[in-house]
Design a protein around this motif. Structure first.
Motif, short mmCIF file in Angstrom:
data_model
loop_
_atom_site.label_atom_id
_atom_site.label_comp_id
_atom_site.label_asym_id
_atom_site.label_seq_id
_atom_site.Cartn_x
_atom_site.Cartn_y
_atom_site.Cartn_z
N GLU A 153 -28.14 28.16 25.58
CA GLU A 153 -27.90 26.87 24.74
C GLU A 153 -26.76 26.31 25.12
O GLU A 153 -26.30 25.19 24.74
CB GLU A 153 -28.32 27.13 23.61
CG GLU A 153 -28.31 26.02 22.67
CD GLU A 153 -29.42 25.12 22.86
OE1 GLU A 153 -29.37 23.92 23.07
OE2 GLU A 153 -30.51 25.62 22.76
N ASP A 154 -25.51 27.17 25.34
CA ASP A 154 -24.24 26.97 25.33
C ASP A 154 -23.56 27.95 26.40
O ASP A 154 -24.02 28.80 27.05
CB ASP A 154 -23.71 27.12 23.99
CG ASP A 154 -22.24 26.23 23.56
OD1 ASP A 154 -21.67 25.72 24.63
OD2 ASP A 154 -21.63 26.55 22.83
N GLN A 165 -22.74 22.36 26.91
CA GLN A 165 -23.98 22.76 26.27
C GLN A 165 -25.34 22.39 27.25
O GLN A 165 -24.88 21.67 27.97
CB GLN A 165 -24.15 22.09 24.79
CG GLN A 165 -23.10 22.67 23.96
CD GLN A 165 -23.47 21.74 22.51
OE1 GLN A 165 -23.71 20.42 22.54
NE2 GLN A 165 -23.05 22.36 21.59
#
Length: 370
Positions: A153-154, A165
């Motif tokens: 996700e990041d 992100q």
């Protein structure tokens, strides 16, 4: 943007694949890791004893475990180019890499994207059933715990220590695809390369090398600048021509010798027109779909590579044709694409630092243009 569903399978609409039993991947010289449970199934089996008798060894011990003996081809490859393990012992006895090939699975916050390696003849030439109907086969592979790329996700590296992100990257990808519908995939990727590079060039250089979030969202595409892009492509070729041949170590000697003749005959990219065909665009579009831009760091260096691929395919396609004494034909393109996929893109070994150096070269050009 695709709705988030981490358990979903994302299958491409325009990619086909069914094995055509060419046996090429079984003769490619790669190291195929053999997991311990697989080794135990193979150990002492009559098929393995036959392979040892004919080839001297079925497996080779290396640091970290065993690999298949691939000299000059997999000993388990039978004369009809089918897998002896699959035929005589069962698919569950095949190493994980062999069961997975040619699928490339990338797990993302939006689900698992299902791509294929263009090292596979059928994938390269788009032969067989649509990949979109092969969800059950892929689900079965996933159920066995097969290898997947994981995109988080990041923390997706953009360049150097800057990261972004997943949601920001997906907006960039959507912009690339929207531009591709208007100007073609090659131009869209060149515009994305320039857009991201210009942003990075405008960010203040950090005082240390620790990871840090990008100071702004990726803005996507910018006007392509032919002069700057030519400099970057020339730099990419200068470095690749120096580093590519060592990457071909382990390839069948006759094939390596052919590649070497082609490579050594290609002096530079001056005057070479990028290969602009629907087939090249299909390949580039599939690379973006299977998340090639983010499954290996960094985003900017991967954009440099994808921007360079049409030039590389023109160079090598023409090189193969010239050594065969003819004008460029489909087979010359397929062979160039095989080299690109096998040694530059997904299965590359030591070339990622080359791409990252080219990304730094581009950013430096934009900070202090000649």
């Amino acid at each position: 943007m695709t709705p988030k569903d981490p358990g979903a399978l994302r299958l491409p609409a325009e990619q086909n694949y069914d094995c055509v039993q060419c046996g090429r991947s079984c003769q490619a010289g790669w190291d195929i890791a053999v997991e311990e449970p697989v080794r135990q199934k193979l150990d002492g089996h009559p098929l393995t004893l036959r392979v040892i008798q004919e080839h001297g060894a079925a497996l080779i011990e290396k640091t970290g475990g065993h690999v298949l003996n691939m000299t000059p081809a997999c000993g388990y490859l039978e004369p009809d180019l089918l897998c002896g393990i699959h035929r005589h012992i069962g698919v569950d006895a095949k190493p994980n890499i062999c069961r997975l090939f040619p699928y490339i699975l990338s797990q993302t916050p939006e689900g698992t994207y299902v791509g294929v390696s263009y090292s596979c003849t059928a994938a390269r030439q788009n032969l067989g059933r649509p990949l979109a109907v092969q969800g059950p086969e892929v689900a079965a592979l996933l159920a066995t715990g097969t290898t997947v790329n994981v995109v988080g996700e990041d923390g997706l590296l953009v360049h150097a220590s800057w990261f972004t992100q997943w949601s920001d990257y997906r907006r960039l990808e959507d912009q690339i695809l929207q531009r591709a519908d208007l100007v073609g995939m090659q131009s869209a990727l060149s515009e994305a390369l320039m857009g991201v590079a210009r942003q990075v060039a405008g960010w203040a250089k950090p005082r240390n090398t620790g990871p840090r979030p990008a100071p702004e969202d990726l803005s996507g595409c910018a006007q392509a600048e032919p002069e700057v892009l030519h400099l970057v492509r020339r730099e990419m070729w200068a470095q690749l021509s120096e580093h590519l041949l060592p990457e071909l170590q382990g390839v069948e000697p006759a094939v390596r010798a052919h590649f070497q003749k082609v490579t050594e005959s290609l002096d530079g990219i001056e005057g070479v027109r990028r290969l602009e065909t629907p087939e090249v665009d299909r390949y580039l579009r599939h690379l973006v779909f299977r998340k090639q831009l983010v499954i290996h760091p960094t985003l900017l260096s991967n954009l440099c590579l994808l921007d360079f691929l049409p030039t590389f395919l023109a160079l090598y396609g023409q090189g193969f044709a010239r050594h065969r004494g003819r004008e460029m034909q489909d087979q010359d393109y397929w062979d160039a694409l095989d080299v690109a996929e096998k040694f530059l893109v997904y299965h590359c070994r030591g070339l990622r630092p080359v791409y990252q150096r080219c990304a730094r070269f581009l950013v430096d050009q934009l900070r202090s243009p000649l």
